[in-house]
Enzyme design. Structure first.
Site, PDB file in Angstrom:
ATOM      1  N   LYS A 201       0.856  -1.183   0.000  1.00  0.00           N
ATOM      2  CA  LYS A 201       0.000   0.000   0.000  1.00  0.00           C
ATOM      3  C   LYS A 201       0.892   1.233   0.000  1.00  0.00           C
ATOM      4  CE  LYS A 201      -3.675   2.328   2.523  1.00  0.00           C
ATOM      5  NZ  LYS A 201      -4.695   2.201   3.566  1.00  0.00           N
ATOM      6  N   ARG A 211     -10.846   9.712   1.781  1.00  0.00           N
ATOM      7  CA  ARG A 211     -10.696  10.368   3.091  1.00  0.00           C
ATOM      8  C   ARG A 211     -11.818  11.368   3.301  1.00  0.00           C
ATOM      9  NH1 ARG A 211      -4.130  11.057   2.659  1.00  0.00           N
ATOM     10  NH2 ARG A 211      -3.672   8.822   2.723  1.00  0.00           N
ATOM     11  N   LYS A 224       1.187  10.132   5.328  1.00  0.00           N
ATOM     12  CA  LYS A 224       1.323   8.772   5.854  1.00  0.00           C
ATOM     13  C   LYS A 224       2.615   8.101   5.386  1.00  0.00           C
ATOM     14  CE  LYS A 224      -3.682   8.146   6.437  1.00  0.00           C
ATOM     15  NZ  LYS A 224      -4.827   7.214   6.372  1.00  0.00           N
ATOM     16  N   GLU A 240       7.620  -6.556   1.186  1.00  0.00           N
ATOM     17  CA  GLU A 240       6.398  -6.421   1.997  1.00  0.00           C
ATOM     18  C   GLU A 240       5.486  -7.632   1.795  1.00  0.00           C
ATOM     19  OE1 GLU A 240       5.299  -4.504   4.259  1.00  0.00           O
ATOM     20  OE2 GLU A 240       6.390  -2.605   4.160  1.00  0.00           O
ATOM     21  N   LYS A 255      -2.222  -1.443  -3.863  1.00  0.00           N
ATOM     22  CA  LYS A 255      -3.079  -0.264  -3.778  1.00  0.00           C
ATOM     23  C   LYS A 255      -2.238   0.996  -3.834  1.00  0.00           C
ATOM     24  CE  LYS A 255      -6.214   1.726  -0.449  1.00  0.00           C
ATOM     25  NZ  LYS A 255      -6.585   1.722   0.924  1.00  0.00           N
ATOM     26  N   SER A 281     -10.272   5.527  -4.733  1.00  0.00           N
ATOM     27  CA  SER A 281     -11.231   6.611  -4.905  1.00  0.00           C
ATOM     28  C   SER A 281     -10.785   7.666  -5.914  1.00  0.00           C
ATOM     29  CB  SER A 281     -11.491   7.269  -3.549  1.00  0.00           C
ATOM     30  OG  SER A 281     -10.272   7.700  -2.970  1.00  0.00           O
ATOM     31  N   TYR A 319     -15.223   0.891  -7.010  1.00  0.00           N
ATOM     32  CA  TYR A 319     -16.478   1.601  -6.732  1.00  0.00           C
ATOM     33  C   TYR A 319     -17.460   1.443  -7.884  1.00  0.00           C
ATOM     34  CZ  TYR A 319     -13.668   3.383  -2.949  1.00  0.00           C
ATOM     35  OH  TYR A 319     -12.862   3.447  -1.843  1.00  0.00           O
TER      36      TYR A 319
HETATM   37  C1  PBG Z   1      -7.501   3.437   5.450  1.00  0.00           C
HETATM   38  C2  PBG Z   1      -7.812   3.253   4.024  1.00  0.00           C
HETATM   39  C3  PBG Z   1      -7.612   4.171   2.988  1.00  0.00           C
HETATM   40  C4  PBG Z   1      -8.179   3.603   1.854  1.00  0.00           C
HETATM   41  C5  PBG Z   1      -8.679   2.361   2.208  1.00  0.00           C
HETATM   42  N1  PBG Z   1      -8.421   2.145   3.548  1.00  0.00           N
HETATM   43  C6  PBG Z   1      -7.069   5.546   3.001  1.00  0.00           C
HETATM   44  C7  PBG Z   1      -5.733   5.809   3.536  1.00  0.00           C
HETATM   45  O1  PBG Z   1      -4.914   4.904   3.754  1.00  0.00           O
HETATM   46  O2  PBG Z   1      -5.472   6.999   3.780  1.00  0.00           O
HETATM   47  C8  PBG Z   1      -8.236   4.273   0.503  1.00  0.00           C
HETATM   48  C9  PBG Z   1      -9.251   3.749  -0.428  1.00  0.00           C
HETATM   49  C10 PBG Z   1      -9.563   4.644  -1.567  1.00  0.00           C
HETATM   50  O3  PBG Z   1      -8.931   5.695  -1.772  1.00  0.00           O
HETATM   51  O4  PBG Z   1     -10.486   4.287  -2.302  1.00  0.00           O
HETATM   52  N2  PBG Z   1      -6.403   2.814   5.962  1.00  0.00           N
END
Ligand code: PBG
Length: 329
Positions: A201, A211, A224, A240, A255, A281, A319
């Protein structure tokens, strides 16, 4: 590998008719390939639009059957639940994550009661929907602390499993959490609860609309990058994934999706384990906004989804999953 040459060899021959193109196609998509994310909201009879994600909604628990019936009708195997927690319930420690009456827990119970095992439920394990600072873990002296965070994530996992969650999906990127969570699940007799690790990720700006959807955007202090991966790296993704497999992940996730197809391919070639792609998203909103503005036509959705299959993904979190009938037609 190539025998012969033009003019004997003409690759267009195989493409000349629809039936022939159908015959030689290398990849296909079906509803079985999809996981549908669902945003949850408190209240009753709510189906709330999300301004940064046109066409995506937040559902109150009593409106869930509307979207889950649809997922079932379409043949989607699993949904992923994401809560928009009330600000008044957020704090530094994210303690609402461990409340057995929190939004996610109530939703799991309702869905399991009504649908039994007709559809899978996946839940994120991470603290960001619950913390006042929007981070996935605890903060001590300005650091996101790893080991203390894991202790909470273990309890969050056990709680979700206890509610009936089928697939626990740690998305926090703490080191060592897969092994610890697996061990705790096994000890508590949740041997058959599956673990899908968000193993690769990346710290990505493509998460912005999500968010916003879960209400952590305005809360998030800083970024992050000390726990999510640097998008300049791919060897690191292999490490990982290798670690999470060794710790007991049943499935792994890459991701975001489209900007990381190389990572999906790399991992699928190296590890023979189910690999999922998350079309996040920001990817969704870029595509959908361009469609709404008639900059591109909606065939780009199918094309974008097929790229994950070509890269080797077993399935896709998207989505678009609730509209997959129209997309695959
Ligand atoms: C939270 C999480 C996130 C997403 C899924 N779980 C956001 C992040 O890590 O800040 C993002 C999913 C998306 O953008 O569709 N840990």
């Amino acid at each position: 590998m190539i025998t012969g040459k033009f003019p004997n060899l003409r690759l267009r021959r195989n493409r000349k008719e629809t039936w022939s193109r159908r015959l030689i196609q290398e990849n296909t998509l079906s509803p079985n390939d999809f996981i549908l994310p669902i945003f949850l909201i408190e209240g009753s009879n709510k189906k709330e639009s999300i301004s940064s994600m046109p066409g995506v909604f937040r559902y109150s628990i009593n409106r869930l059957p509307q979207i889950i019936d649809k997922a079932l009708r379409l043949g989607i195997p699993m949904v992923a639940l994401f809560p928009k927690t009330k600000n008044s319930l957020k704090n530094e420690l994210g303690s609402e994550a461990l409340n057995e009456n929190n939004l996610v827990c109530r939703a799991i119970k309702e869905i399991k009661k009504k649908y039994k095992n007709k559809i899978g439920i996946m839940c994120d394990v991470a603290l960001d929907p619950y913390t006042s600072h929007g981070h996935d873990g605890l903060i001590k002296s300005n650091q996101i602390v790893n080991d203390e965070t894991i202790e909470i994530l273990i309890n969050q996992s056990l709680l979700q499993a206890d509610m009936g969650c089928d697939v626990i999906a740690p998305s926090d990127m703490m080191d060592g959490r897969i092994g610890k969570i697996r061990k705790a699940l096994d000890k508590s007799n949740f041997k058959n609860v599956q673990l899908l690790s968000y193993a690769a990720k990346y710290a990505s700006s493509f998460y912005g609309p999500f968010r916003d959807a879960v209400g952590s955007k305005s809360k998030l202090k800083g970024d992050k990058k000390t726990y999510q991966m640097d998008f300049r790296n791919s060897d690191e993704a292999i490490r990982e994934i290798a670690l999470d497999i060794r710790e007991g992940a049943d499935m792994v996730m890459v991701k975001p999706g489209m900007p990381y197809l190389d990572i999906i391919k790399l991992i699928k070639n190296k590890f023979k384990i189910p690999v999922f792609a998350y079309q996040v998203s920001g990817e969704y909103s870029l595509i959908q906004t361009a469609i709404n503005k008639k900059i591109v036509n909606q065939d780009v959705i199918y094309e974008s989804l097929m790229s994950f299959k070509r890269a080797g993904a077993n399935g896709i979190v998207s989505y678009y999953a609730d509209r997959i009938d129209k997309i695959l037609k």
